[in-house]
Design an enzyme around this catalytic site. Structure first.
Site, PDB file in Angstrom:
ATOM      1  N   ASP A 289       0.866  -1.166   0.000  1.00  0.00           N
ATOM      2  CA  ASP A 289       0.000   0.000   0.000  1.00  0.00           C
ATOM      3  C   ASP A 289       0.912   1.228   0.000  1.00  0.00           C
ATOM      4  OD1 ASP A 289      -3.241   0.593   1.552  1.00  0.00           O
ATOM      5  OD2 ASP A 289      -2.122   1.717   0.054  1.00  0.00           O
TER       6      ASP A 289
HETATM    7  C1  GLC Z   1      -4.331   4.286  -0.348  1.00  0.00           C
HETATM    8  C2  GLC Z   1      -5.204   3.125   0.053  1.00  0.00           C
HETATM    9  C3  GLC Z   1      -5.255   2.046  -0.980  1.00  0.00           C
HETATM   10  C4  GLC Z   1      -5.174   2.662  -2.358  1.00  0.00           C
HETATM   11  C5  GLC Z   1      -3.784   3.240  -2.501  1.00  0.00           C
HETATM   12  C6  GLC Z   1      -3.596   3.950  -3.854  1.00  0.00           C
HETATM   13  O1  GLC Z   1      -3.624   4.782   0.738  1.00  0.00           O
HETATM   14  O2  GLC Z   1      -4.976   2.523   1.306  1.00  0.00           O
HETATM   15  O3  GLC Z   1      -6.468   1.305  -0.789  1.00  0.00           O
HETATM   16  O4  GLC Z   1      -5.406   1.678  -3.362  1.00  0.00           O
HETATM   17  O5  GLC Z   1      -3.463   4.136  -1.447  1.00  0.00           O
HETATM   18  O6  GLC Z   1      -4.405   5.064  -3.934  1.00  0.00           O
END
Ligand code: GLC
Length: 750
Positions: A289
């Site tokens: 993430d």
């Molecule tokens: C965010 C979220 C994740 C998302 C990623 C890209 O912090 O936790 O679910 O897909 O970043 O935006």
């Protein structure tokens, strides 16, 4: 000449008939292996590096700063993926740099959060789940994939399959609610929808099962907080939807920000290597993430970025989203022997394999067709799909005195609440690339679907200032002016439609609430209006369960309308006027009070379930144990009755049948739900667990036998070693229209 021509044709036909079949052509794995052999260590590490859109490439490429560095890294093959780059023009330009200017021309894979639509928004995922209509949910994801793919996107960071039992957690809006069985079925439907039958198709995008794992069990519902769960909860509640997504063919996973039982998921060998890639045999790739690799330093798990890179790579995090640590440290870690190059090869292989499956090597620009972008995005098919999904997602919570369906003419109706005239909130959070303020508002929907007289009053301002994706909504808690005008409008009206709840950005990532009442002065507004006109239809617009004890006691008509996306107002109007008979059922328990949370239907009985006269049982002295609205609850304009529950052993488990009757005046749909209870087991089992459901329509007066077959696996559970086991003994089988009102039969399973 004639003879030579004939011979040539003969020879050509022989050659064509010998054309290698697909299976003889080098497989994707062979192609990946061949490519890997050509790649340098830096280029393999480059595939493991993902950046977010760092400049607007419709303008001149940046000349300085980190964007310039990153731009150069794309050229040197040190970037494998980008996220948040949108539109065929921007994507084509970046792809050209990777494909035409880097040494090996390996295409980038472009990811984006297509959570509930790309440009045409459907209801938030929690609302879609309330439809319990798996075909509709699959179609909704299919349409989202078509729009996103038309805009150049190859990969979505969805479905989010985190089970959550805590209404305070902001991201409950993004998942499929509190139940594992329903969560599994919805995960499968969304993966099928996004990926379609052929990942190579230009209307398919790779999907992501996220966030692996345990994110929804953040303590106290506070986002990113510690998750500490027992193995039984991990195996029986949290992991199954991820396994279901994998079995449905999902090609990527995303790990989670939280630590799980003391280990940050990003660095968790047990989760990613032992379970996901080992026991389950997952052959796609895992993306971290955003920044979760570097955050292992904050977790107190890695002393520095180099250590974090090492721990993440060893744990099976294949791609680094926006930490920039893999490109910084992995080469040195490999050369120093701290990380074995086989791990780099494995990660790069997984990433390249998905790119091949998407057809990006065959045609890196296949998703960059500007004419397809123009013809698909926002077209009638997308808009119609959004409306259908919204209609099916609405849950009727109360309709005493049968105020609904509402007449379309001749009524003098007050419409009260800022959300009634709000074209932004219905889009919800995680709203993709939709233009702000483009939803059909409730007021617009009412006006376009009827000829009643409407008087709108805001009542109170719900929030102050600009609406922001990255900051908390500033809820107005100081200015209650406007209530008097609303009360005056309500006084003389036949009916009052009040639209209350949360701004679209009051749920979602980073938006946990300690209090789940109606925000701001909305409760005061509701009570003041009620004091002059009790004929209120309360329409809720929210991204999480709300505590509505007063409303349930005093308001006769309550409709749960969530954040329904682009066609919100149309769907709400069509339900209020009876053009569509509401069929939704709650995928989450609604508590009476936030202090009951976490509150869920499939709880354990404990050793003191009570109730008894004395105080020595599991309860509160000042609040009920019961929810306001139970999991699976939802009404219709008609009524349904259940009878003749029959449970019989079948070759593979149980055959459960029940007679469903439509005993009301309207045609309607019902979700017949089947729950089990394994009364005594080597690991305690919940008092009930959903194990099957069927949604069907019946004409007024019609009856039908509904059969739900349960397999032995449905009657099994995971022991603390993660093994699925069936134990003979006494089972209760329950069937009904929600988790609380059920017919029960008991059977002894051998
Ligand atoms: C965010 C979220 C994740 C998302 C990623 C890209 O912090 O936790 O679910 O897909 O970043 O935006």
């Amino acid at each position: 000449m004639q003879r030579q021509y004939a011979f040539f044709i003969l020879l050509l036909s022989i050659l064509i008939s010998c054309k290698p079949t697909m299976s003889q052509m080098s497989s994707i794995d062979d192609k990946v292996d061949q490519l890997l052999q050509k790649m340098t260590l830096e280029e393999k590490i480059g595939q493991m590096n993902q950046y977010s859109s760092f400049y607007d490439i419709t303008g001149p490429a940046p000349k300085d700063g980190s964007a310039k560095t990153r731009y150069d890294q794309v050229k040197s093959g040190q970037v494998g993926s980008m996220l948040n780059v949108l539109g065929t023009e921007q994507i084509r330009k970046l792809q050209q740099i990777a494909v035409e200017e880097s040494r090996l021309g390996i295409p980038l894979i472009f990811g984006y959060d297509v959570i509930h639509g790309y440009k045409t928004l459907t209801p938030i995922p929690l609302a879609e789940t309330a439809s319990w209509d798996l075909e509709a949910i699959e179609m909704s994801a299919r349409n989202a994939a078509k729009e996103a793919a038309a805009a150049g996107i190859n990969w979505t960071f969805a479905p989010m399959v985190d089970i959550s039992r805590d209404a305070r957690w902001g991201r409950v809006m993004e998942g499929a609610g509190e139940d594992t069985y329903l969560g599994c079925r919805v995960a499968e439907a969304r993966v099928r929808g996004f990926q379609g039958d052929d990942l190579n198709s230009t209307s398919s995008i790779a999907a992501t099962a996220k966030h692996f794992a345990g994110y929804g069990f953040a303590e106290s519902g506070k986002d990113y907080n510690t998750a500490d769960v027992g193995l039984s909860t991990l195996y029986n509640v949290i992991l199954p939807p991820f396994k279901a997504a994998m079995d449905a063919g999902v090609r990527t996973f995303m790990n989670s920000f939280n630590e799980l039982n003391g280990i940050p998921a990003t660095g968790d060998v047990f989760l990613q290597r032992d379970i996901l890639k080992g026991e389950w045999g997952f052959d796609g790739f895992v993306v971290s993430d955003w920044g979760s690799i570097t955050e292992m330093q904050d977790h107190g798990y890695a002393a520095n970025g180099r250590e974090a890179s090492k721990l993440a790579a060893i744990a099976g995090s294949d791609m680094d989203m926006e930490s920039s640590l893999y490109v910084e440290h992995l080469k040195d870690l490999v050369e120093s022997g701290d990380v074995d190059e086989t791990l780099i090869n494995d990660a790069a292989r997984r990433i390249l394999k998905v790119k091949y499956e998407l057809g990006l090597f065959d045609d890196p620009y296949k998703y960059c067709d500007a004419s397809r972008e123009k013809s698909i995005i926002g077209n009638d098919e997308m808009l119609a799909g959004s409306l259908e999904m919204a209609l099916k997602s609405i849950v009727l919570l109360k309709n005493e005195n049968g105020v609904l369906p509402l007449a379309k003419s001749g009524k003098n109706i007050a419409v009260i609440g800022q959300l009634a005239n709000d074209k932004n909130s219905p889009l919800g959070n995680w709203r993709g690339h939709v233009d702000a303020n483009t939803a059909i508002s409730v007021l617009e929907g009412l006006q376009s679907h009827s000829t009643n007289t409407y008087t709108y009053e805001q009542g109170v301002k719900l929030f102050d200032g600009e609406e922001s994706f990255i900051r908390h909504i500033n809820v107005n808690t100081t200015d209650d002016s406007g209530i008097d005008e609303a009360v005056a409008a309500a006084k003389g009206s036949d009916v009052v439609i009040m639209v209350l709840g949360e701004h679209g950005y009051m749920s979602g990532e980073g938006r946990s609430r300690a209090n789940i009442n109606l925000p701001g002065f909305q409760q005061e507004l509701l009570e003041r209006v009620h004091s002059v006109n009790e004929n209120i239809i309360l329409v809720l617009m929210n991204g999480r369960p709300l505590a509505l004890d007063w409303a349930d006691k005093n308001i006769n008509t309550i409709v749960e309308a969530w954040h329904l996306g682009s066609r919100s107002g149309d769907a709400i109007a069509q339900v209020l006027f009876g053009d569509y008979n509401p069929s939704g059922k709650l995928p989450v328990t609604f508590p009476r009070d936030v202090n009951q949370v976490p509150l869920y239907y499939n709880y354990k009985n404990t050793g003191r379930p009570g109730p008894i006269e004395m105080v020595f049982w599991s309860h509160y002295s000042d609040q009920s144990n019961d929810p306001l609205y139970p999991f699976g609850y939802g009404l219709s304009y008609t009524t349904f009755e259940y009878s003749n529950l029959n449970v019989a052993e079948s070759s593979d488990g149980l055959r459960v049948s029940v007679t469903l009757s439509n005993t009301g005046k309207y045609t309607g749909e019902e979700v017949v739900q089947c729950y089990i209870r394994d009364k005594f087991a080597s690991v305690t089992r919940p008092v009930k667990e959903l194990k099957g459901f069927k949604k069907l329509g019946l004409e007024a007066g019609e009856s039908q036998e509904v059969v739900i077959n349960l397999s032995k696996a449905d009657l099994s559970f995971y022991n603390n070693q993660g093994k699925l086991i069936f134990e003979p003994g006494e089972f209760e089988i329950m069937v009904g229209g929600n988790s609380a009102d059920v017919l029960v039969e008991t059977i002894e399973m051998k």
